[in-house]
Design a protein around this motif. Structure first.
Motif, PDB file in Angstrom:
ATOM      1  N   ARG A 306       0.842  -1.206   0.000  1.00  0.00           N
ATOM      2  CA  ARG A 306       0.000   0.000   0.000  1.00  0.00           C
ATOM      3  C   ARG A 306       0.869   1.244   0.000  1.00  0.00           C
ATOM      4  O   ARG A 306       0.597   2.202  -0.727  1.00  0.00           O
ATOM      5  N   ARG A 307       1.923   1.206   0.802  1.00  0.00           N
ATOM      6  CA  ARG A 307       2.833   2.356   0.844  1.00  0.00           C
ATOM      7  C   ARG A 307       3.503   2.537  -0.514  1.00  0.00           C
ATOM      8  O   ARG A 307       3.610   3.657  -1.019  1.00  0.00           O
ATOM      9  N   GLY A 310       1.449   4.262  -2.956  1.00  0.00           N
ATOM     10  CA  GLY A 310       1.110   5.661  -2.756  1.00  0.00           C
ATOM     11  C   GLY A 310       0.409   6.020  -1.455  1.00  0.00           C
ATOM     12  O   GLY A 310       0.029   7.163  -1.255  1.00  0.00           O
ATOM     13  N   ALA A 311       0.208   5.036  -0.554  1.00  0.00           N
ATOM     14  CA  ALA A 311      -0.442   5.366   0.711  1.00  0.00           C
ATOM     15  C   ALA A 311       0.496   6.171   1.589  1.00  0.00           C
ATOM     16  O   ALA A 311       1.675   5.830   1.718  1.00  0.00           O
ATOM     17  N   LYS A 312      -0.027   7.259   2.188  1.00  0.00           N
ATOM     18  CA  LYS A 312       0.772   8.018   3.149  1.00  0.00           C
ATOM     19  C   LYS A 312       0.718   7.297   4.489  1.00  0.00           C
ATOM     20  O   LYS A 312      -0.200   6.514   4.742  1.00  0.00           O
TER      21      LYS A 312
END
Ligand SMILES: Nc1ncnc2c1ncn2[C@@H]1O[C@H](COP(=O)(O)OP(=O)(O)OP(=O)(O)O)[C@@H](O)[C@H]1O
Ligand SMILES: [Mg+2]
Lengths: 395, 230
Positions: A306-307, A310-312
């Protein structure tokens, strides 16, 4: 927008494993359930105690002679004393009784065998016919003697269950005569419940009968049933009604208003409920936290991915907080529902009226959600610290 | 010949892992990869291939040196911009598929698009399109646990393609697959290259490496460039 999709995704993620969700929620669910149940049962039991108290003590006043008469002609209780007291505002019913002295034998079968040692006879009371209702006598067999018996001075008695056992007159179909000082009396009833259990060991006969055979000239207690809240007033007014010029010749007693007791009971149980509830909620919260930590470790790859996609960090935190909030919602909702069922079931089994404060359900629910959020904070923080580069290398 | 900006340009890039002891996993790396190129990366275990891929994929910052992606000096980007650039332009495929076992195939494929602000409807549409492209159009509602290894890797490729990347990074995508299944995966990659996607592929298998335009050998953190074939 993005955050909303993150939350939605977390929601779907939680419910995609319903059995795991329920297992995770289980501990906190029990915590909420016990909190709700304890709190509700406290209220229910408290109300029950108050109800008993109201029905037993706070509506009962007794008036006795304050001591031995000093001068001849000093005011004393007489069999006719009830009439004046009955007119006081708040009085429901009055009755008089006297404990008879000089009782040498009370037996069901007359025995002339001097070698048999005589047992201590049960107490014998003389009373007005209203005593049955005033003392809340419950007749398990036969009936209470009535005004007719009293006016005629019939040889009848009612016997407390304990005395009946002692005398061997448990069954009126088999045996319905007792001899008191060698005079025969018809047993018309047996009672097994009274305002005060000491009455169960007594034999009670009409006042006039006692006067005829046993010389009972005056009563020693005036029993008064009053409406709730009138006890104090009646206790003050009673002696005045009996002897306007010398009320101090009488002593009235009543149990104080139960409001203080109600508060006492409330305080004690509330303290207990806070402790038990706190401990079980803590256990449940730690349980959720453990499972959520395992969950994060299990899903290291997913989090890294997920990171990478693009997950912050903040979005990872939101995702895992949402997932543990869902656990909290389940434990809160199921827990408070179970707690309510327990309250109703336990109250039902004791034939009490279930009483619960209206806020129990929402507060139980909120506690569940709060425990989910608290338990989720640390695992969510751990999840956010996962680095995509290192978490994705493992196959 | 007009000189266009290369997609990847590494100049004197090094990467240290702070120890102790400190490991210099990449040293003085020079590499240029143009748009539409297919480059295989080979080398022994522990030589630094994955480290190179992480740097190129903006998952890790180089310790020193310069890395330009599509003409942008990535060293000057904030963490936030790097993440956004990575999410928009780079797709990843790993040896371990990293699929969420309890979520359907479409949900897995569309997962990254959440972070691009795509709605569920949009995510599903794109995911189904990409699944179609890898030949799994009919399995969109299946759970990954019901799929074979080859199918799982195809789902992972579809997921990497969901953001329409300009660079696809593969770290031994066929490492867990038998050769026939692997061939199917490599065929998909060939087709993507045909469609002008730039691909970097780590592999241990010389036959897999041979399908690329050229190979880069990594030895003790240094890059040795083969001759291009195409
Ligand atoms: N996070 C890390 N911390 C410390 N050392 C690391 C870390 N990651 C990798 N290394 C070391 O850096 C070197 C290069 O690792 P890398 O993973 O890039 O190798 P690789 O070529 O991908 O190997 P493989 O073919 O086994 O995947 C190795 O010596 C490894 O032990
Ligand atoms: Mg590697």
């Amino acid at each position: 927008m993005r955050l909303r999709y993150v939350c939605q995704d977390a929601l779907v993620s939680s419910v995609s494993r319903p059995s795991k969700l329920f297992l995770t929620a289980f501990g906190a669910m029990l915590g909420v359930a016990s909190l709700v149940a304890i709190s509700g049962l406290t209220t229910t039991a408290g109300t029950q105690i108050i109800a008993r108290f109201d029905s037993a003590s706070s509506t009962y006043v007794s008036i006795e002679n304050a001591g031995e008469p000093v001068n001849h002609g000093d005011p004393r209780l007489r069999w006719a004393s009830g009439d004046g007291v009955a007119r006081i505002e708040g009085v429901v019913r009055v009755a008089l009784s006297a404990r008879l002295a000089g009782i040498t034998s009370v037996v069901a079968v007359p025995l002339d065998d001097p070698t048999v040692p005589e047992a201590t006879p049960p107490a014998v009371l003389a009373a007005t016919a209203d005593l049955g209702e005033v003392l809340g006598l419950r007749l398990s067999d036969g009936r209470m003697f009535d005004r007719g018996h009293e006016e005629r001075g019939d040889n009848v008695v009612v016997v407390g269950a304990q005395a009946a056992g002692q005398l061997g007159v448990d069954d009126l179909a088999l045996q319905r005569v007792v001899f008191i000082n060698d005079v025969a009396y018809d047993v018309v009833g047996i009672f097994d419940e009274a305002i005060d259990n000491s009455f169960l060991g007594a034999v009670i006969m009409p006042a006039r009968t006692a006067q005829t055979h046993l010389g009972a000239t005056s009563p020693d207690v005036l029993h008064v049933i009053v409406r709730p809240g009138s006890a104090r007033l009646v206790a003050e007014q009673g002696p005045i009604a009996l002897a306007p010029s010398g009320p101090t010749a009488f002593a009235a007693s009543y149990t104080p208003d139960p409001t203080d007791l109600r508060e006492q009971v409330g305080e004690d149980t509330r303290a207990m409920f806070v402790v038990v509830g706190f401990v079980s909620m803590l256990a449940g919260t730690v349980g959720i936290m453990n499972t959520m930590l395992l969950n994060v470790m299990e899903r290291t790859g997913e989090i890294g991915l997920r990171r990478a996609l693009g997950a912050k960090r903040a979005e990872i935190v939101v995702q895992f907080l949402t997932e543990s909030a869902v656990v909290g919602v389940v434990s809160g909702a199921a827990g408070s529902a179970i707690g309510m069922v327990v309250i109703v079931a336990l109250a039902e089994s004791r034939s009490w009226a279930p009483v619960a404060e209206w806020w129990l359900m929402p507060v139980g629910f909120a506690l569940g959600v709060a425990s989910g959020l608290v338990a989720g904070a640390f695992p969510a923080w751990r999840a956010a610290r996962i680095e995509p580069a290192s978490s994705l290398r493992a196959a | 010949m007009t000189r266009t900006v290369p997609l990847i340009e590494l100049e004197g890039v090094a990467k240290d892992y702070p120890g102790p002891p400190t490991v210099r996993a990449l040293r003085d790396a020079q590499m240029t990869v143009g748009k539409g190129e297919y480059v295989s990366i080979v080398g022994r275990s522990g030589s630094g291939k994955s480290t190179l891929l992480n740097v190129v994929g903006l998952l890790d910052r180089p310790t020193c040196g310069r890395y330009s992606f599509a003409g942008v000096d990535t060293g000057s980007l904030s963490e936030r911009r790097r993440t956004a650039l990575r999410a928009r332009a780079i797709g990843f495929v790993f040896q371990g598929f990293h699929l969420m076992p309890h979520r359907t195939v479409v949900e897995n494929v569309g997962m990254g698009l959440i972070y691009q602000g795509a709605s569920w409807r949009q995510r599903r549409r794109i995911a189904e399109e990409k699944l179609e492209a890898v030949g799994l159009g009919s399995r969109s509602t299946a759970l990954p646990t019901m799929l074979s290894g080859g199918e799982m890797q195809r789902v992972a490729i579809a997921r990497a393609l969901a953001c329409s990347p300009s660079l696809l990074l593969c770290d031994e995508p066929t490492g867990n697959l038998d050769s026939q299944t692997a061939d199917g995966i490599l065929q998909i990659v060939d087709d993507l290259v045909e469609a002008q996607l730039t691909v970097l592929m780590i592999t241990h298998d010389p036959q897999v490496a041979a399908r690329a335009h050229r190979s880069v050998v990594v030895r003790d953190g240094r890059l040795i460039h083969d001759q291009g074939r195409g």
